[in-house]
Write an enzyme that holds these catalytic residues in place. Structure first.
Site, PDB file in Angstrom:
ATOM      1  N   HIS A  25       0.837  -1.212   0.000  1.00  0.00           N
ATOM      2  CA  HIS A  25       0.000   0.000   0.000  1.00  0.00           C
ATOM      3  C   HIS A  25       0.871   1.261   0.000  1.00  0.00           C
ATOM      4  O   HIS A  25       0.560   2.236  -0.678  1.00  0.00           O
ATOM      5  CB  HIS A  25      -0.878   0.054   1.257  1.00  0.00           C
TER       6      HIS A  25
ATOM      7  N   SER B 277      -2.570  -8.211   3.123  1.00  0.00           N
ATOM      8  CA  SER B 277      -3.037  -8.068   4.511  1.00  0.00           C
ATOM      9  C   SER B 277      -3.422  -9.421   5.089  1.00  0.00           C
ATOM     10  O   SER B 277      -3.446  -9.601   6.299  1.00  0.00           O
ATOM     11  CB  SER B 277      -4.238  -7.121   4.557  1.00  0.00           C
TER      12      SER B 277
END
Ligand code: PAF
Length: 288
Positions: free
Chosen positions: A37, A190
């Site tokens: 990210h 994640s």
């Protein structure tokens, strides 16, 4: 960095950012931020005057029995990471703000949403397309950045932008950023935090087996045989099942059965313990 969680606050903050005609890049996320990210944020910062990030764990893209409740939520930690990267504005709405009572619209991009992850996760890409179109309309960014890790998601969003003649951003300004990998090759996600230490070690076999399959295909091996060998290697490494392992056209995501001379994408989804991992890699990239 300002954090806002109502549409009214968002509009005020965006008007301030745009006051001098500055350009805005959007990086949509579901939080639980990792280096992948942050790479998107850095790319966005390099190309626009201001970066707006969103964090919203979108219930509409999780199916029954998926990890919506378990999905990691760490807003304060994520906000600190975004701020350190120079993000101007964080949009972190509640589910009620995003989907007020009576919300009844569904955005569905057929074709490109149907196979691969769409088959195993019915409705998932409708949920993604619906929330991403809302984010685009709420923020009207000049450009938006998405990871290539979610290759089918990127194809769905680009198809939506083309089909609906979006202008903010336009399809050409939906920018895919190459997957960021751990030192052993595992694509950052994640969901990697769900893996036990032994599963985490075994998971690195997935990108290794994919690279071996690409070498075989680029070397002229028949695609069905290379894909069967890839599935066998993934299972031998300790994965419990392979949802799909396919060679596809990078835009339509249609299966390619013959060894292509044109660029293609090797796409895989496989389960290890209770965790479903996805990965994809370019094939024949040099021939593009
Ligand atoms: O890739 C994600 O994190 C999500 O699917 C997205 C694009 C933020 C939409 O919820």
């Amino acid at each position: 960095m300002q954090t806002v969680n109502t549409l009214q606050m968002l509009r005020t903050a965006l008007a301030q950012l745009r006051a001098d005609g500055a350009s805005i890049a959007l990086v949509p996320t579901m939080g639980a931020l990792h280096e992948g990210h942050l790479t998107l944020i850095r790319r966005a910062r390099a190309e626009a005057d201001h970066v707006v990030a969103s964090i919203f764990v979108n219930p509409r893209q999780f199916g029954a029995g998926e990890d919506l409740d378990a999905y990691p939520r760490q807003l304060a930690e994520d906000a600190a990471l975004l701020e350190a990267e120079g993000t101007a504005l964080l949009w972190a709405p509640t589910a009620e703000e995003m989907y007020p009572a009576g919300f009844a619209t569904n955005v569905s991009v057929s074709g490109v949403s149907d196979g691969l992850c769409g088959r195993a996760r019915p409705g998932h890409f409708d949920g993604v397309a619906t929330v991403v179109l809302k984010l685009f309309n709420q923020i009207a960014p000049d450009m938006a950045f998405f990871g290539e890790k979610d290759f089918q998601q990127l194809a769905v969003i680009r198809a939506m932008a083309r089909d609906l003649d979006l202008t903010a951003p336009c399809a050409a300004n939906i920018i895919g950023v190459p997957t960021v990998r751990e030192p052993d090759g595992l694509a950052m996600s994640s969901r990697n935090r769900y893996l036990s230490p032994s599963q985490r070690t075994a998971a690195a076999a997935l990108p290794r087996a994919m690279k071996a399959a690409i070498t075989a295909i680029e070397g002229g091996a028949a695609v069905p045989g290379a894909l069967s060998a890839l599935e066998a290697a993934i299972i031998a490494a300790g994965f419990s099942s392979v949802d799909y392992a396919d060679l596809v056209d990078p835009v339509s995501l249609g299966s390619l059965t013959a060894s292509p001379t044109m660029p293609a994408r090797l796409v895989v989804a496989a389960r290890i313990g209770g965790t479903r991992l996805i990965d994809n890699m370019a094939v024949n990239a040099a021939k593009g």
